[in-house]
Design an enzyme around this catalytic site. Sequence first.
Site, PDB file in Angstrom:
ATOM      1  N   ARG A   1      22.157 -17.765   7.719  1.00 23.26           N
ATOM      2  CA  ARG A   1      23.546 -16.814   8.065  1.00 23.26           C
ATOM      3  C   ARG A   1      24.431 -17.796   8.964  1.00 23.26           C
ATOM      4  NH1 ARG A   1      22.432 -13.261   5.118  1.00 23.26           N
ATOM      5  NH2 ARG A   1      21.964 -11.134   5.343  1.00 23.26           N
TER       6      ARG A   1
ATOM      7  N   HIS B   1      28.809 -17.473   0.254  1.00 25.21           N
ATOM      8  CA  HIS B   1      27.896 -16.316   0.466  1.00 25.21           C
ATOM      9  C   HIS B   1      27.469 -15.822  -1.052  1.00 25.21           C
ATOM     10  CE1 HIS B   1      25.947 -13.547   3.524  1.00 25.21           C
ATOM     11  NE2 HIS B   1      24.928 -13.753   2.376  1.00 25.21           N
TER      12      HIS B   1
END
Length: 309
Positions: free
Chosen positions: A224, A272
């Site tokens: 993350r 992502h």
Amino acid sequence: MIMLYHGLEERGRVWAQIMAERVPHLPFRRWGHDAVDPAEVRFLAAWNAPADFVAQFPNLEVLFSVGAGIDQLPIADLPPQVRVVRMVEQGIITGMAEYVAMACLAMHRDLPFFINEQRAGRWTYRHTRLAAETRVGIMGLGELGKAAIEMLRPLGFTLSGWSRSAHEIPGVACHAGAEGLEAFLAGANTFVCLLPLTQETRGILCRETFGKMPRGSAVINAGRGGHLVADDLIAALDSGRLRAAMLDVTDPEPLPAGHPFYSHPAIFLTPHVAAETRHATAGEVLADNVIRLLEGAPLVGEVDRTRGY
Ligand code: NDP
Ligand code: OXD
């Protein structure tokens, strides 16, 4: 009693079909598509439903994350009895293993350097190494970390790993806990972050940890964005402490226009996409878990809410 889905339209269509076949007695409703009485919602499946959305369902029992991670959901705002389940499915696992192999090979074979030389119009020789000379350290030995290891193993990399609890994986030097971090950081030169984002792991890729990695290490972050301290990364790259970074996740996402990561010559960004939840395989996993739930059996991927992952 109904299950409500909140997320991508296409996935919702596929999941509605799978759920209708596999769990026909549990109505599956799609937010924005079907009429829903909030009081009937016992199960919610969502990627990043905000807290004020989730608060509408007073009888919620289980929140299913559409992704492997759960930090994008308002977990802290949920009543303590609500169970949280993350997605453990082969599409995400295989996708991440492929991404890690790609990123490790790119770092190992100095692709960032060669790309920059090409862009500058230079034909520059640099000595190359074989994979056994590159020591890949995987941060997080869960579903994704272990799959990444199995993808890297046949390529010949020297492998190590770091987790919260002790693990034993053949051919992998395993370290655990805060007490094992320093030896782990000293023992590799290409680091892959596959940790969940928790209070303990936020900001773990920072000046202090970069300082304990061998000079010239490469960092790959597919966990993350919150794991990485952006200014520390730029300082470490500019000083040569780190050689290059490949980032699939950032904070925030998307990165605002003009953010220094876009133009830094030693940073490579993907938006992502390291691993994506695959509609069909994930739909089957959801159905299996709902069947387990209705039978009172343990759920696959249930999050320990006190631990945060
Ligand atoms: P798991 O829960 O299966 O594994 C998590 C691992 O991290 C475990 O090995 C755990 O240790 C370790 N860990 C957790 N906290 C600590 C800590 N404080 N110190 C050391 N190790 C720790 O998760 P997954 O492998 O399924 O997924 C990992 C993360 O990857 C997700 O949470 C998500 O953030 C990210 N992700 C990113 C994607 C992308 O496209 N970029 C796609 C999918 C996921 P232990 O084994 O001891 O419990
Ligand atoms: C996930 C992700 O958590 O895609 O599954 O990041």
